[in-house]
Motif scaffolding. Structure first.
Motif, PDB file in Angstrom:
ATOM      1  N   ARG A 145       0.834  -1.206   0.000  1.00 47.92           N
ATOM      2  CA  ARG A 145       0.000   0.000   0.000  1.00 47.92           C
ATOM      3  C   ARG A 145       0.867   1.252   0.000  1.00 47.92           C
ATOM      4  NH1 ARG A 145      -3.874  -2.415   4.294  1.00 47.92           N
ATOM      5  NH2 ARG A 145      -5.575  -3.077   2.975  1.00 47.92           N
ATOM      6  N   VAL A 146       1.928   1.216   0.811  1.00 47.16           N
ATOM      7  CA  VAL A 146       2.829   2.364   0.869  1.00 47.16           C
ATOM      8  C   VAL A 146       3.440   2.599  -0.512  1.00 47.16           C
ATOM      9  CG1 VAL A 146       4.892   3.334   1.935  1.00 47.16           C
ATOM     10  CG2 VAL A 146       3.379   1.878   3.270  1.00 47.16           C
ATOM     11  N   SER A 147       3.847   1.502  -1.123  1.00 44.61           N
ATOM     12  CA  SER A 147       4.472   1.595  -2.437  1.00 44.61           C
ATOM     13  C   SER A 147       3.493   2.182  -3.465  1.00 44.61           C
ATOM     14  CB  SER A 147       4.922   0.192  -2.846  1.00 44.61           C
ATOM     15  OG  SER A 147       5.687   0.241  -3.988  1.00 44.61           O
ATOM     16  N   ILE A 148       2.215   1.758  -3.372  1.00 39.94           N
ATOM     17  CA  ILE A 148       1.195   2.281  -4.284  1.00 39.94           C
ATOM     18  C   ILE A 148       0.960   3.765  -4.006  1.00 39.94           C
ATOM     19  CG2 ILE A 148      -1.273   2.149  -4.838  1.00 39.94           C
ATOM     20  CD1 ILE A 148      -1.003  -0.912  -4.439  1.00 39.94           C
ATOM     21  N   ALA A 149       0.898   4.114  -2.716  1.00 45.81           N
ATOM     22  CA  ALA A 149       0.702   5.529  -2.357  1.00 45.81           C
ATOM     23  C   ALA A 149       1.859   6.370  -2.902  1.00 45.81           C
ATOM     24  CB  ALA A 149       0.609   5.677  -0.847  1.00 45.81           C
ATOM     25  N   ARG A 150       3.075   5.858  -2.768  1.00 47.67           N
ATOM     26  CA  ARG A 150       4.241   6.603  -3.253  1.00 47.67           C
ATOM     27  C   ARG A 150       4.138   6.848  -4.760  1.00 47.67           C
ATOM     28  NH1 ARG A 150      10.050   3.951  -2.317  1.00 47.67           N
ATOM     29  NH2 ARG A 150       9.261   2.487  -3.857  1.00 47.67           N
ATOM     30  N   ALA A 151       3.687   5.815  -5.481  1.00 44.31           N
ATOM     31  CA  ALA A 151       3.590   5.963  -6.934  1.00 44.31           C
ATOM     32  C   ALA A 151       2.473   6.923  -7.324  1.00 44.31           C
ATOM     33  CB  ALA A 151       3.375   4.597  -7.580  1.00 44.31           C
ATOM     34  N   PHE A 152       1.287   6.769  -6.708  1.00 46.84           N
ATOM     35  CA  PHE A 152       0.156   7.634  -7.080  1.00 46.84           C
ATOM     36  C   PHE A 152       0.389   9.081  -6.666  1.00 46.84           C
ATOM     37  CE2 PHE A 152      -2.295   3.843  -7.992  1.00 46.84           C
ATOM     38  CZ  PHE A 152      -3.174   4.274  -8.959  1.00 46.84           C
ATOM     39  N   ALA A 153       1.059   9.278  -5.542  1.00 51.17           N
ATOM     40  CA  ALA A 153       1.275  10.635  -5.039  1.00 51.17           C
ATOM     41  C   ALA A 153       2.082  11.472  -6.026  1.00 51.17           C
ATOM     42  CB  ALA A 153       1.994  10.586  -3.685  1.00 51.17           C
ATOM     43  N   ASN A 154       2.840  10.816  -6.867  1.00 51.41           N
ATOM     44  CA  ASN A 154       3.676  11.560  -7.820  1.00 51.41           C
ATOM     45  C   ASN A 154       2.967  11.894  -9.122  1.00 51.41           C
ATOM     46  OD1 ASN A 154       5.803  11.822  -6.203  1.00 51.41           O
ATOM     47  ND2 ASN A 154       7.183  10.490  -7.329  1.00 51.41           N
ATOM     48  N   HIS A 155       1.715  11.465  -9.278  1.00 50.24           N
ATOM     49  CA  HIS A 155       0.972  11.703 -10.523  1.00 50.24           C
ATOM     50  C   HIS A 155       1.824  11.440 -11.752  1.00 50.24           C
ATOM     51  CE1 HIS A 155      -2.274  13.345  -8.216  1.00 50.24           C
ATOM     52  NE2 HIS A 155      -1.510  14.274  -7.697  1.00 50.24           N
ATOM     53  N   PRO A 156       2.360  10.248 -11.904  1.00 49.82           N
ATOM     54  CA  PRO A 156       3.150  10.018 -13.122  1.00 49.82           C
ATOM     55  C   PRO A 156       2.226   9.957 -14.338  1.00 49.82           C
ATOM     56  CG  PRO A 156       2.913   7.968 -11.906  1.00 49.82           C
ATOM     57  CD  PRO A 156       2.250   9.035 -11.077  1.00 49.82           C
ATOM     58  N   LYS A 157       2.773  10.222 -15.510  1.00 49.15           N
ATOM     59  CA  LYS A 157       1.946  10.119 -16.719  1.00 49.15           C
ATOM     60  C   LYS A 157       1.577   8.668 -16.983  1.00 49.15           C
ATOM     61  CE  LYS A 157       3.772  14.111 -19.199  1.00 49.15           C
ATOM     62  NZ  LYS A 157       4.715  14.494 -20.266  1.00 49.15           N
ATOM     63  N   LEU A 158       2.498   7.782 -16.598  1.00 55.45           N
ATOM     64  CA  LEU A 158       2.244   6.356 -16.764  1.00 55.45           C
ATOM     65  C   LEU A 158       2.653   5.659 -15.480  1.00 55.45           C
ATOM     66  CD1 LEU A 158       1.668   3.847 -18.608  1.00 55.45           C
ATOM     67  CD2 LEU A 158       4.077   3.908 -19.213  1.00 55.45           C
ATOM     68  N   LEU A 159       1.761   4.802 -15.000  1.00 54.01           N
ATOM     69  CA  LEU A 159       2.075   4.059 -13.781  1.00 54.01           C
ATOM     70  C   LEU A 159       2.331   2.606 -14.160  1.00 54.01           C
ATOM     71  CD1 LEU A 159       2.282   4.134 -10.704  1.00 54.01           C
ATOM     72  CD2 LEU A 159      -0.140   3.623 -10.603  1.00 54.01           C
ATOM     73  N   LEU A 160       3.497   2.104 -13.770  1.00 48.19           N
ATOM     74  CA  LEU A 160       3.870   0.734 -14.116  1.00 48.19           C
ATOM     75  C   LEU A 160       3.783  -0.118 -12.851  1.00 48.19           C
ATOM     76  CD1 LEU A 160       6.975   1.796 -16.167  1.00 48.19           C
ATOM     77  CD2 LEU A 160       4.883   0.832 -17.119  1.00 48.19           C
ATOM     78  N   LEU A 161       2.989  -1.189 -12.923  1.00 46.98           N
ATOM     79  CA  LEU A 161       2.844  -2.076 -11.761  1.00 46.98           C
ATOM     80  C   LEU A 161       3.424  -3.437 -12.134  1.00 46.98           C
ATOM     81  CD1 LEU A 161      -0.891  -1.268 -10.880  1.00 46.98           C
ATOM     82  CD2 LEU A 161       1.120  -0.175  -9.929  1.00 46.98           C
ATOM     83  N   ASP A 162       4.496  -3.812 -11.474  1.00 44.44           N
ATOM     84  CA  ASP A 162       5.176  -5.060 -11.814  1.00 44.44           C
ATOM     85  C   ASP A 162       4.769  -6.147 -10.821  1.00 44.44           C
ATOM     86  OD1 ASP A 162       6.835  -7.055 -12.582  1.00 44.44           O
ATOM     87  OD2 ASP A 162       8.704  -5.960 -12.320  1.00 44.44           O
ATOM     88  N   GLU A 163       3.764  -6.933 -11.189  1.00 42.07           N
ATOM     89  CA  GLU A 163       3.218  -7.976 -10.305  1.00 42.07           C
ATOM     90  C   GLU A 163       3.087  -7.476  -8.871  1.00 42.07           C
ATOM     91  OE1 GLU A 163       4.699 -11.928 -10.595  1.00 42.07           O
ATOM     92  OE2 GLU A 163       5.514 -11.558 -12.580  1.00 42.07           O
ATOM     93  N   PRO A 164       2.339  -6.383  -8.684  1.00 40.00           N
ATOM     94  CA  PRO A 164       2.349  -5.742  -7.368  1.00 40.00           C
ATOM     95  C   PRO A 164       1.789  -6.616  -6.255  1.00 40.00           C
ATOM     96  CG  PRO A 164       0.627  -4.819  -8.736  1.00 40.00           C
ATOM     97  CD  PRO A 164       1.428  -5.709  -9.613  1.00 40.00           C
ATOM     98  N   PHE A 165       0.925  -7.579  -6.618  1.00 42.92           N
ATOM     99  CA  PHE A 165       0.298  -8.375  -5.551  1.00 42.92           C
ATOM    100  C   PHE A 165       0.838  -9.794  -5.524  1.00 42.92           C
ATOM    101  CE2 PHE A 165      -3.046  -5.451  -7.291  1.00 42.92           C
ATOM    102  CZ  PHE A 165      -2.780  -4.447  -6.384  1.00 42.92           C
ATOM    103  N   GLY A 166       1.897 -10.025  -6.264  1.00 44.21           N
ATOM    104  CA  GLY A 166       2.444 -11.371  -6.406  1.00 44.21           C
ATOM    105  C   GLY A 166       2.858 -12.005  -5.105  1.00 44.21           C
ATOM    106  N   ALA A 167       3.350 -11.174  -4.168  1.00 45.32           N
ATOM    107  CA  ALA A 167       3.891 -11.740  -2.929  1.00 45.32           C
ATOM    108  C   ALA A 167       2.854 -11.755  -1.807  1.00 45.32           C
ATOM    109  CB  ALA A 167       5.123 -10.938  -2.504  1.00 45.32           C
TER     110      ALA A 167
END
Lengths: 299, 277
Positions: free
Chosen positions: A147-169
């Protein structure tokens, strides 16, 4: 007109250690529209992670180009946020500081208070509030870390968000909760997302479109399956949608059978564009036990 | 509660071992015959003079009390308080150690980040590292022409290697993911070094620094025995020349106590920078 993100003739070869070359994928060509949620599905070893690293700018393809918003992708950028499978939080920083780390890199002109306020807001969006945000990542569960990692990514408003098997573990129950949270936070933005997963149900729940990859070597993005289930989606409700099992069966068949049959085929000259597939049982009337309608639409 | 009771029991055991050890030591020292018990012959051949011998702990404790109650007196070149002697040693160790850190940590960063630098510098490190620091002493004395600075140089040369190697090792071992986080956030190389690589490698670097301070404290005693003048090493040797074994034993204990203090200080820093993954 070119899509927002355009991958053109991307080829990746590695030396195979015996003087030869191993082609992971060749001339892969596909696009992602602005605001679209695209999921790429395929077996391990088909080069999904390589595609992800190339899109993130962390590695370069052997040949081919990636164009985002009119400019070529060269090296990593704040315009492309990445959520890694293993969270990649900095363990010596608190949860909040892991997010402010990203935010202050994105907005160096912001004041300290502004950065903290923005970060706290995004942590709250993924359900992390109060004392928890001052804990170190090692004191959090796997789900909380992601969740922290997702918050960090969304907080930056990137033009493209890349999720690399985010729920795999994560375990299945936690995965479900965070998928819901991801959907919630995503639906409030116009965020373009490109995600890798192994999980078919997860892909159907989240995606606008699923790219199917054949097995390597010479893997390719063979099909682009549109998910014809209206949003907002909900894990418990989508399984009752008439298209759900039709799409799911198509994906299972592809991954279970066709991805192997199509593996290792060199396709010859030109770009390997995925075949668009649209499965929608709600349009024509279908009898109960009929095989799912499968229409390949060539554009 | 079980932890505190464990600590308590350990303290009792330590104390018992100490007391038993001291009592055995005390009992093992043969008492010198009093002058009145000697035969005339023995007196004539000098047996009445106090004999040099390993002192019993009671004498060492008395000596320690005497020295520690006035540690900073200065009665000429050969008679200075234990505090002054230790002060000189610590000063030399800290200066040599600080110089070594200033060079070893940036150089270790370079070696850790650049495989080219690693391969190019490794042969030099491997040859220079096993050299006993005292072997440098004659060369240092000749080149520097100053015994004080030579002692500092010897500390410098002995403490540089563990710091250098551990820094390089720590920096090279920083997880690829964390470096990727820095890259995807477009941090410049300097910012990456300070906000990601340094904190990530800090526990390993501190391990090297802790090994270094231990070695430096071992070496300063020997170095001061050679260069003389001041310092705890000189003090030990000087008291040996005076045949004052009580002072020798007292200073040995002091070397141990100070060494423990230096290690504890770095251990504290190490705990402060360590993190759980």
């Amino acid at each position: 007109m070119k899509p927002f993100l355009s991958v053109e003739n991307m080829t990746q070869r590695y030396p195979d250690g015996q003087g030869g070359e191993l082609t992971v994928f060749e001339d892969a060509t596909f696009g992602v529209e602005k605001g679209e949620f695209v999921v790429i599905l395929g077996h391990s070893g088909c080069g999904k992670s390589t595609i992800m690293n190339i899109l993130a700018g962390l590695s370069d393809p052997t040949s081919g180009v990636v164009i985002m918003d009119g400019t070529e992708v060269k090296g990593p950028s704040l315009d492309r946020g990445v959520v890694f499978q293993n969270y990649s939080l900095l363990p010596w920083l608190s949860t909040l500081k892991n997010v402010t780390f990203g935010v202050s890199a994105r907005h160096p002109e912001w004041s300290r208070a502004q950065v903290i306020e923005h970060s706290t807001k995004y942590l709250a969006m993924v359900g992390l509030e109060g004392d928890v945000i001052h804990r170190k990542p090692s004191q959090l569960s796997g789900g909380m870390r992601q969740r922290v990692s997702i918050a960090r990514a969304f907080a930056n408003h990137p033009k493209l968000l890349l999720l690399d098997e985010p729920f795999g573990a994560l375990d299945a129950l936690t995965r479900g909760t965070i998928q819901d949270e991801l959907l919630k936070i995503w639906s409030g933005t116009e965020q373009t997302v490109f995600m890798i997963t192994h999980d078919i149900d997860e892909a159907i729940l989240l995606a606008d479109r699923i790219l199917l990859m054949t097995n390597g070597p010479y893997a390719r993005v063979a099909e682009s399956v549109e998910i014809t289930i209206p949003r907002p989606r909900n894990r418990t409700e989508i399984i009752e949608h008439p298209n759900y099992y039709a799409i799911r069966n198509h994906l299972v068949t592809f991954l279970g059978k066709r991805s192997k049959e199509m593996a290792g085929q060199k396709t010859g000259e030109g770009s390997n564009r995925p075949t668009p597939v649209r499965i929608d049982t709600t349009e024509p009337e279908e009898p109960e036990n009929a095989p799912p309608a499968l229409r390949a639409v060539n554009e | 509660m079980p932890t505190s009771s464990l600590n308590f029991r350990a303290a009792i055991l330590s104390l018992t071992l100490l007391v038993v050890g001291l009592l055995i030591w005390e009992a093992a020292i043969p008492a010198q015959k009093a002058v009145g018990e000697l035969t005339e012959y023995e007196l004539l051949t000098g047996a009445g003079q106090p004999k040099a011998g390993v002192p019993p702990p009671s004498e060492v404790i008395a000596k320690a009390w005497e020295q520690l109650s006035n540690p900073f007196y200065d009665a000429g070149p050969n008679d200075k308080g234990i505090g002054i002697q230790i002060g000189y040693s610590i000063y030399r160790v800290l200066v040599g150690y600080a110089l070594a850190a200033v060079i070893a940590i940036p150089l270790g960063f370079l070696i850790g980040m650049s495989p080219l630098a690693y391969k190019a510098l490794n042969p030099f490190i491997q040859v220079l590292r096993p050299i006993s620091p005292l072997a440098w002493m004659p060369l240092a004395l000749f080149v520097i022409q100053d015994s004080e600075a030579s002692a500092i140089f010897v500390i410098f040369i002995c403490s540089i290697w563990p710091m250098l190697i551990n820094t390089a090792f720590g920096v090279a071992g920083v997880r690829e993911d964390w470096v990727n986080v820095a890259r995807t956030h477009e941090l410049n190389p300097l910012k990456t070094a300070f906000t990601v690589i340094l904190p990530a490698a800090a526990p390993t670097i501190l391990t090297g620094m802790r090994i270094s301070i231990g070695i430096a404290w071992l070496v300063i005693v020997a170095a001061e025995m050679l260069v003389g003048g001041t310092g705890i090493g000189y003090y030990v040797w000087n008291e040996w020349n005076n045949l004052d074994l009580t002072s020798v034993i007292f200073s040995i204990l002091m070397i141990g106590v100070v060494g423990m203090g230096l290690d504890a200080a770095l251990g504290f820093v190490q705990r402060a920078v360590s993190y759980a993954e």
